[in-house]
Design a protein around this motif. Structure first.
Motif, PDB file in Angstrom:
ATOM      1  N   ARG A 221      56.715 -36.541 -10.953  1.00  0.00           N
ATOM      2  CA  ARG A 221      57.062 -35.159 -10.600  1.00  0.00           C
ATOM      3  C   ARG A 221      56.970 -34.261 -11.822  1.00  0.00           C
ATOM      4  NH1 ARG A 221      61.862 -34.313  -6.191  1.00  0.00           N
ATOM      5  NH2 ARG A 221      61.274 -35.928  -4.720  1.00  0.00           N
ATOM      6  N   ALA A 222      57.433 -34.771 -12.959  1.00  0.00           N
ATOM      7  CA  ALA A 222      57.379 -33.972 -14.191  1.00  0.00           C
ATOM      8  C   ALA A 222      55.945 -33.568 -14.494  1.00  0.00           C
ATOM      9  CB  ALA A 222      57.969 -34.763 -15.348  1.00  0.00           C
ATOM     10  N   ALA A 223      55.013 -34.507 -14.349  1.00  0.00           N
ATOM     11  CA  ALA A 223      53.610 -34.210 -14.639  1.00  0.00           C
ATOM     12  C   ALA A 223      53.071 -33.169 -13.670  1.00  0.00           C
ATOM     13  CB  ALA A 223      52.781 -35.486 -14.564  1.00  0.00           C
ATOM     14  N   GLY A 224      53.476 -33.254 -12.401  1.00  0.00           N
ATOM     15  CA  GLY A 224      53.020 -32.270 -11.421  1.00  0.00           C
ATOM     16  C   GLY A 224      53.463 -30.867 -11.761  1.00  0.00           C
ATOM     17  N   PHE A 225      54.727 -30.703 -12.162  1.00  0.00           N
ATOM     18  CA  PHE A 225      55.237 -29.368 -12.483  1.00  0.00           C
ATOM     19  C   PHE A 225      54.661 -28.844 -13.796  1.00  0.00           C
ATOM     20  CE2 PHE A 225      58.534 -30.379  -9.331  1.00  0.00           C
ATOM     21  CZ  PHE A 225      58.520 -29.196  -8.613  1.00  0.00           C
ATOM     22  N   VAL A 226      54.413 -29.738 -14.748  1.00  0.00           N
ATOM     23  CA  VAL A 226      53.865 -29.247 -16.015  1.00  0.00           C
ATOM     24  C   VAL A 226      52.414 -28.806 -15.826  1.00  0.00           C
ATOM     25  CG1 VAL A 226      52.877 -31.320 -17.121  1.00  0.00           C
ATOM     26  CG2 VAL A 226      54.062 -29.636 -18.502  1.00  0.00           C
ATOM     27  N   LYS A 227      51.703 -29.424 -14.904  1.00  0.00           N
ATOM     28  CA  LYS A 227      50.342 -28.967 -14.593  1.00  0.00           C
ATOM     29  C   LYS A 227      50.375 -27.562 -14.007  1.00  0.00           C
ATOM     30  CE  LYS A 227      48.288 -33.524 -13.783  1.00  0.00           C
ATOM     31  NZ  LYS A 227      47.817 -34.485 -12.747  1.00  0.00           N
ATOM     32  N   ARG A 228      51.350 -27.299 -13.125  1.00  0.00           N
ATOM     33  CA  ARG A 228      51.499 -25.949 -12.561  1.00  0.00           C
ATOM     34  C   ARG A 228      51.804 -24.945 -13.664  1.00  0.00           C
ATOM     35  NH1 ARG A 228      54.443 -25.312  -6.959  1.00  0.00           N
ATOM     36  NH2 ARG A 228      55.372 -23.663  -8.208  1.00  0.00           N
ATOM     37  N   ALA A 229      52.694 -25.316 -14.581  1.00  0.00           N
ATOM     38  CA  ALA A 229      53.043 -24.403 -15.677  1.00  0.00           C
ATOM     39  C   ALA A 229      51.816 -24.092 -16.526  1.00  0.00           C
ATOM     40  CB  ALA A 229      54.146 -25.018 -16.531  1.00  0.00           C
TER      41      ALA A 229
ATOM     42  N   ALA B 204      55.201 -35.717 -20.811  1.00  0.00           N
ATOM     43  CA  ALA B 204      55.122 -36.254 -19.455  1.00  0.00           C
ATOM     44  C   ALA B 204      54.051 -37.323 -19.351  1.00  0.00           C
ATOM     45  CB  ALA B 204      54.847 -35.122 -18.460  1.00  0.00           C
ATOM     46  N   PHE B 205      52.879 -37.050 -19.901  1.00  0.00           N
ATOM     47  CA  PHE B 205      51.788 -38.011 -19.766  1.00  0.00           C
ATOM     48  C   PHE B 205      51.992 -39.223 -20.670  1.00  0.00           C
ATOM     49  CE2 PHE B 205      49.740 -34.009 -18.318  1.00  0.00           C
ATOM     50  CZ  PHE B 205      49.599 -34.387 -16.993  1.00  0.00           C
ATOM     51  N   HIS B 206      52.657 -39.021 -21.794  1.00  0.00           N
ATOM     52  CA  HIS B 206      53.016 -40.163 -22.643  1.00  0.00           C
ATOM     53  C   HIS B 206      53.970 -41.091 -21.887  1.00  0.00           C
ATOM     54  CE1 HIS B 206      53.697 -42.217 -26.508  1.00  0.00           C
ATOM     55  NE2 HIS B 206      54.946 -42.351 -26.093  1.00  0.00           N
ATOM     56  N   SER B 207      54.934 -40.510 -21.195  1.00  0.00           N
ATOM     57  CA  SER B 207      55.911 -41.304 -20.449  1.00  0.00           C
ATOM     58  C   SER B 207      55.266 -42.063 -19.296  1.00  0.00           C
ATOM     59  CB  SER B 207      57.028 -40.402 -19.915  1.00  0.00           C
ATOM     60  OG  SER B 207      57.704 -39.757 -20.984  1.00  0.00           O
ATOM     61  N   LEU B 208      54.135 -41.567 -18.813  1.00  0.00           N
ATOM     62  CA  LEU B 208      53.407 -42.252 -17.745  1.00  0.00           C
ATOM     63  C   LEU B 208      52.447 -43.305 -18.284  1.00  0.00           C
ATOM     64  CD1 LEU B 208      52.656 -39.253 -15.364  1.00  0.00           C
ATOM     65  CD2 LEU B 208      54.007 -41.283 -14.811  1.00  0.00           C
TER      66      LEU B 208
ATOM     67  N   GLY C 220      54.576 -24.614 -26.209  1.00  0.00           N
ATOM     68  CA  GLY C 220      55.707 -25.420 -25.755  1.00  0.00           C
ATOM     69  C   GLY C 220      55.402 -26.174 -24.471  1.00  0.00           C
ATOM     70  N   THR C 221      54.664 -25.534 -23.553  1.00  0.00           N
ATOM     71  CA  THR C 221      54.307 -26.200 -22.307  1.00  0.00           C
ATOM     72  C   THR C 221      53.320 -27.328 -22.560  1.00  0.00           C
ATOM     73  OG1 THR C 221      54.640 -24.108 -21.150  1.00  0.00           O
ATOM     74  CG2 THR C 221      53.457 -25.820 -19.964  1.00  0.00           C
ATOM     75  N   LEU C 222      52.426 -27.153 -23.511  1.00  0.00           N
ATOM     76  CA  LEU C 222      51.495 -28.227 -23.876  1.00  0.00           C
ATOM     77  C   LEU C 222      52.244 -29.435 -24.440  1.00  0.00           C
ATOM     78  CD1 LEU C 222      48.703 -26.042 -25.475  1.00  0.00           C
ATOM     79  CD2 LEU C 222      48.427 -27.473 -23.455  1.00  0.00           C
ATOM     80  N   VAL C 223      53.297 -29.167 -25.215  1.00  0.00           N
ATOM     81  CA  VAL C 223      54.128 -30.262 -25.734  1.00  0.00           C
ATOM     82  C   VAL C 223      54.806 -31.001 -24.580  1.00  0.00           C
ATOM     83  CG1 VAL C 223      56.192 -30.802 -27.086  1.00  0.00           C
ATOM     84  CG2 VAL C 223      54.479 -29.250 -28.009  1.00  0.00           C
ATOM     85  N   ASN C 224      55.314 -30.226 -23.595  1.00  0.00           N
ATOM     86  CA  ASN C 224      55.924 -30.850 -22.419  1.00  0.00           C
ATOM     87  C   ASN C 224      54.917 -31.711 -21.671  1.00  0.00           C
ATOM     88  OD1 ASN C 224      58.193 -29.447 -23.110  1.00  0.00           O
ATOM     89  ND2 ASN C 224      58.233 -28.141 -21.310  1.00  0.00           N
TER      90      ASN C 224
END
Length: 627
Positions: free
Chosen positions: A258-266, A283-287, A275-279
């Motif tokens: 879910r985190a990856a989905g929302f960060v793609k929208r951002a 997210a993708f590191h955690s996946l 900052g959003t690129l860092v997020n």
């Protein structure tokens, strides 16, 4: 756009009251083109609407009519700054300050603009002058807080923003900024009080709702944070900060998909926000996408080359990939990211030959990190160094026996004067550690003989396979990120129920802390002995482990203790594994006696526990078959 009062919107899409005010002002100027106050007000309306060119023309007209008016020159500077014409804005600010040298608004605004251009010292000097001119000037305190923030001094920022909030107790933006600053110093009670008051004062302000969502997440109220984020999205469906914040909150909850989905929208809404690129990288590191994480962090650094968060996160991705050469260098960004000072008890060691010099190694981060990296003491001693340790008090007694160590001091004690010093986790960089040169001279930890004898006597009659268990880490409730990681790595004892069916195994609790109470009610059929009440420190735990055959643990300090003792240790690792396990490898070059059992997907423990149970059954059977 939300409606205000009962006026609605004008035909040009602006607030009806603003449209009417502009109509009246234009009528005044049609009758009297020399009315400087009307030009000033018209420029103010245009600036508030983002019509910077029109605003600049209005303020320039005022200066022609009344060249002595510092306010008009300051407003002209603001219009030019917002329009991106920084060089002309600087000229206008300078002229405004010639007209009125103690003008607080001009001093503070000019300071912020200089900061954007990289002139931090000049910026702070100007903003400080605004506060000398008017100690109650709230915006000055806020601006100074923003300037100090880049120096990673969260305590100072919180104090400055407190002054701002005291000067403007009903200003929602100031209260929200103060609340965020309090989050950074972990004063969550006061932070939420400030953020909730800010939201009550400005219920339609998207930035304030975003700050409230951030504060609730920091307080551990992830559901409350999601509710605030959804309110923000209702106010502005196109607000990228809503998706960015929701991404962070889902990461704290451990739902990386879910985190990856929302960060793609951002990113779709604000592709150029560092900052959003860092997020996204997080997210993708955690996946499990270390390569993707590297790519996103590099993009963030292209936008903000000085970002300590992007540099630190990139270091973790590189270290996980085994790229130690670049990873260790970037790992130094932790000092700037955490806002803490490099521990200087002596001149910093630069990695040059020690040749008889004394070196103070200073522990940092958790107990596990100290147990992991204290191995470097032997290497430094071999280079001719006299190694002194400054460590967590619970490790002091154990580490006295570490090869190469001359003396050990606990935090709170005054270490002796040394020639040089180094933080413990900087040593791999300073000695040039690569994947193939990891110092793994195991064991490098050892218990004291007297302690070992006592535990040996206790266990002398046990003929079954002796297995120590640790099922939970150490929660840090004042640190939202650390606490989130702890929840993801920790189990309950009941989750290890499959181990109870293995014959010929005696289990011993090594679990310290609140989770240790679960040892009083083990899963049915599990022979579990709990002697943790006799454990005073890590020296006692080490002596206990030395008498066991195997340790089964989650990823916490005990895995480093058992690995450093050279004991077989099997580690249940969360899906977003720590960088030091090099992805999902089943072995570790740091600890030759370690085996890793990783989750196949976030939060799913059944599969790694099943694999561990199967291998433990084989391990016990082989041992039982030996004479």
């Amino acid at each position: 756009m939300a409606q205000h009062g009962g006026t609605g919107l004008g035909p040009d899409g602006r607030d009806g009251r603003a449209s009417e005010a502009e109509r009246l002002l234009r009528a005044v100027l049609a009758a009297d083109a020399g009315n400087e106050d009307a030009w000033l007000r018209l420029g103010g309306l245009a600036l508030s609407d983002g019509r910077c060119r029109m605003a600049a023309r209005c303020f320039a007209r005022v200066m022609l009519l009344a060249p002595h008016r510092a306010q008009a020159m300051h407003n002209l500077a603001e219009a030019l700054r917002v329009a991106g014409r920084k060089r002309q804005a600087a000229i206008a600010y300078t002229r405004a300050l010639r007209l009125r040298p103690d003008y607080p608004k001009a001093l503070a605004a000019f300071g912020l603009m200089l900061k954007e251009g990289g002139s931090g010292r000049d910026a702070r000097r100007l903003v400080a002058r605004s506060l000398v001119a008017d100690p109650a000037y709230s915006a000055g305190w806020r601006n100074l807080g923003a300037l100090v923030q880049e120096r990673n001094q969260p305590d100072v920022v919180a104090r400055l923003l407190r002054r701002a909030a005291l000067s403007a107790p009903d200003d929602a933006a100031t209260l929200a900024a103060y609340g965020v600053a309090l989050c950074e110093v972990k004063d969550t009670g006061l932070a939420l009080a400030a953020l909730r008051r800010a939201a009550a004062l400005a219920p339609d302000a998207t930035s304030v709702q975003g700050n409230l969502a951030f504060g609730l997440m920091h307080a551990g109220d992830t559901e409350g944070s999601l509710r605030a984020t959804r309110r923000l999205r209702r106010l502005d469906p196109m607000a990228p900060e809503a998706d960015a914040q929701e991404s962070l909150t889902w990461m704290m909850k451990g739902d990386f998909e879910r985190a990856a989905g929302f960060v793609k929208r951002a990113l779709a809404l604000a592709p150029g926000h560092a900052g959003t690129l860092v997020n996204a990288a997080l997210a993708f590191h955690s996946l499990g996408g270390a390569q993707g994480s590297v790519r996103w962090n590099k993009r963030a650094l292209r936008l903000d080359a000085a970002s300590p968060v992007a540099r630190f996160n990139l270091s973790l991705a590189l270290l996980q990939k085994g790229d130690f050469a670049r990873g260790w260098a970037l790992y130094e960004a932790r000092w700037a990211m955490w806002g803490s000072a490099f521990p200087r008890h002596a001149p910093a060691w630069d990695g040059s030959p020690l040749n008889g010099r004394s070196i103070l190694l200073v522990a940092e981060q958790g107990h596990g990190d100290t147990l992991h990296f204290v191995r470097y003491a032997e290497l430094l001693a071999a280079q001719g160094g006299r190694v002194v340790l400054l460590v967590q008090p619970l490790l002091k007694r154990l580490l006295r026996n570490t090869p190469g160590v001359t003396a050990v001091y606990g935090f709170g004690e005054e270490p002796p004067a040394c020639d040089v010093c180094a933080p413990m986790l900087s040593v791999p960089r300073l000695v040039g550690t690569r994947l193939e040169t990891i110092p793994a001279n195991i064991p490098y930890l050892r218990a004291e003989e007297g302690d070992g004898r006592a535990w040996r006597d206790r266990l002398a009659g046990e003929r079954r396979l002796k297995v120590g268990l640790v099922w939970a880490g150490e929660p840090r409730k004042d640190d939202v990120k650390a606490n989130s990681v702890d929840r993801r790595r920790s189990l309950t004892l009941s989750a290890l129920a499959p181990l109870a069916a293995i014959p010929g195994v005696a289990f011993y609790s090594l679990q310290i802390g609140e989770a240790g109470a679960q040892a009083g009610a083990p899963p049915p059929g599990m022979a579990l002995t709990d002697w943790t009440g006799d454990i005073r420190d890590f020296a006692d735990t080490a002596a206990f482990i030395e008498q066991l055959d195997l340790v089964v643990t989650v990823d916490t300090s005990v895995c480093h203790l058992a690995g450093g003792l050279g004991k077989p240790v099997w580690v249940l690792s969360r899906f977003d594994a720590c960088w030091r396990w090099l992805g999902h490898r089943e072995d570790s070059p740091w600890y030759p006696t370690m085996r890793l059992f990783h989750q196949d997907e976030p939060g799913a423990w059944d599969a790694p526990i099943a694999r561990l149970t199967s291998q433990l059954k084989e391990y016990a059977a082989v041992r039982d078959s030996q004479p």
